[in-house]
Motif scaffolding. Structure first.
Motif, short mmCIF file in Angstrom:
data_model
loop_
_atom_site.label_atom_id
_atom_site.label_comp_id
_atom_site.label_asym_id
_atom_site.label_seq_id
_atom_site.Cartn_x
_atom_site.Cartn_y
_atom_site.Cartn_z
N VAL A 13 -28.72 -21.89 27.43
CA VAL A 13 -28.54 -20.64 28.18
C VAL A 13 -29.81 -20.31 28.95
O VAL A 13 -29.77 -19.92 30.12
N ALA A 14 -30.96 -20.49 28.29
CA ALA A 14 -32.25 -20.22 28.94
C ALA A 14 -32.51 -21.21 30.08
O ALA A 14 -32.99 -20.81 31.15
N GLY A 20 -31.34 -20.03 37.78
CA GLY A 20 -30.58 -18.99 38.44
C GLY A 20 -29.09 -19.03 38.17
O GLY A 20 -28.30 -18.46 38.93
N LEU A 21 -28.70 -19.67 37.06
CA LEU A 21 -27.28 -19.85 36.74
C LEU A 21 -26.92 -19.06 35.49
O LEU A 21 -27.77 -18.79 34.63
N ALA A 55 -20.74 -23.66 38.72
CA ALA A 55 -20.26 -24.86 38.03
C ALA A 55 -20.89 -26.14 38.58
O ALA A 55 -21.32 -27.02 37.82
N ARG A 56 -20.96 -26.26 39.89
CA ARG A 56 -21.49 -27.49 40.48
C ARG A 56 -22.99 -27.64 40.18
O ARG A 56 -23.45 -28.72 39.79
N ALA A 61 -28.72 -28.71 36.36
CA ALA A 61 -29.60 -28.02 35.41
C ALA A 61 -29.51 -28.65 34.02
O ALA A 61 -30.52 -28.81 33.33
N LEU A 62 -28.30 -29.03 33.62
CA LEU A 62 -28.14 -29.65 32.30
C LEU A 62 -28.73 -31.06 32.26
O LEU A 62 -29.21 -31.50 31.22
N ALA A 63 -28.71 -31.74 33.39
CA ALA A 63 -29.28 -33.09 33.44
C ALA A 63 -30.77 -33.07 33.11
O ALA A 63 -31.29 -34.02 32.51
#
Length: 230
Positions: A13-14, A20-21, A55-56, A61-63
């Motif tokens: 989440v952080a 900015g998501l 979503a895109r 960010a997760l990568a």
């Protein structure tokens, strides 16, 4: 393992916020966080929700924190659901809508709490299950034991919000009434609040669409049978 998974959820989440998501946790990890932080059962993976507009970018960010997308699933279902695999296992992301046995709109609810969805939405994701299993019953009972029933947004189960959802949705009302009745039997420690919530939903004003669908009743199936996601 469960404590590590919960900490990982908070860090995701952080990480999203740093880009900015908006990302909010739901499922078992979120319920533990919202109910005192002590895991009540073993947690298997992470569930979250995000905005459609994020979503895109979320994949990027997760990568950066080691999560890889499930390419085929995301290409087919990415408008409503995304799956990633990371250091702690699977991350299942709902895009604005939680859709299992019933459809629950999450978009407007995402800014109301952090790092999880509001408690009322966490509870709904468990009570909307037509065939309540032991895990969902444990999760729903924990939320009810640790949160009072109240009116309006806050750290309680919002009777106004849930009553508004069922006011024109006989199917959701029917499922919630059924799962709450099951919960009273399966989880005696939460029976009093489950009964009080059931009474509140039964007595809440109902709209024209509700009354029309109620005439059909159970002669027509009122819920969806969700596909199992591997």
């Amino acid at each position: 393992m469960s404590s590590e998974l919960i900490a990982e959820g908070v860090s995701l989440v952080a990480a999203a916020a740093n880009s900015g998501l908006v990302l909010r946790l739901l499922g078992g990890a979120a319920i533990v966080l919202h109910s005192g932080g002590q895991p009540h059962r073993e947690l298997g993976d992470l569930d979250a929700a995000t905005r459609r507009s994020d979503a895109r970018a979320l994949a990027g960010a997760l990568a950066t924190v080691g999560y890889k997308p499930e390419p085929r699933f995301n290409a087919l279902h990415g408008d409503r659901r995304l799956i990633f695999h990371g250091p702690h296992g699977k991350l299942d992301v709902f895009v604005e809508v939680f859709e299992m046995c019933h459809r629950i709109e999450l978009g407007p609810r995402l800014p109301l709490d952090s790092p999880t969805l509001p408690v009322s939405d966490l509870l709904l994701t468990k009570l909307q299950v037509v065939e309540l299993n032991a895990k969902d019953a444990e999760d729903a009972a924990l939320l009810l034991r640790t949160h009072e029933l109240g009116l309006g947004q806050g750290d309680h189960v919002d009777l106004d919000y849930i009553s508004q959802l069922v006011a024109d949705d006989w199917g959701l009302w029917r499922t919630l009434m059924g799962t709450l009745a099951q919960l009273e039997e399966l989880q005696p420690s939460a029976a009093e609040r489950a009964r009080a919530l059931r009474t509140a939903l039964d007595e809440a004003p109902k709209g024209r669409r509700f009354r029309i669908r109620a005439k059909v009743g159970e002669r027509k199936r009122w819920y969806e049978l969700p596909d199992e996601v591997g």
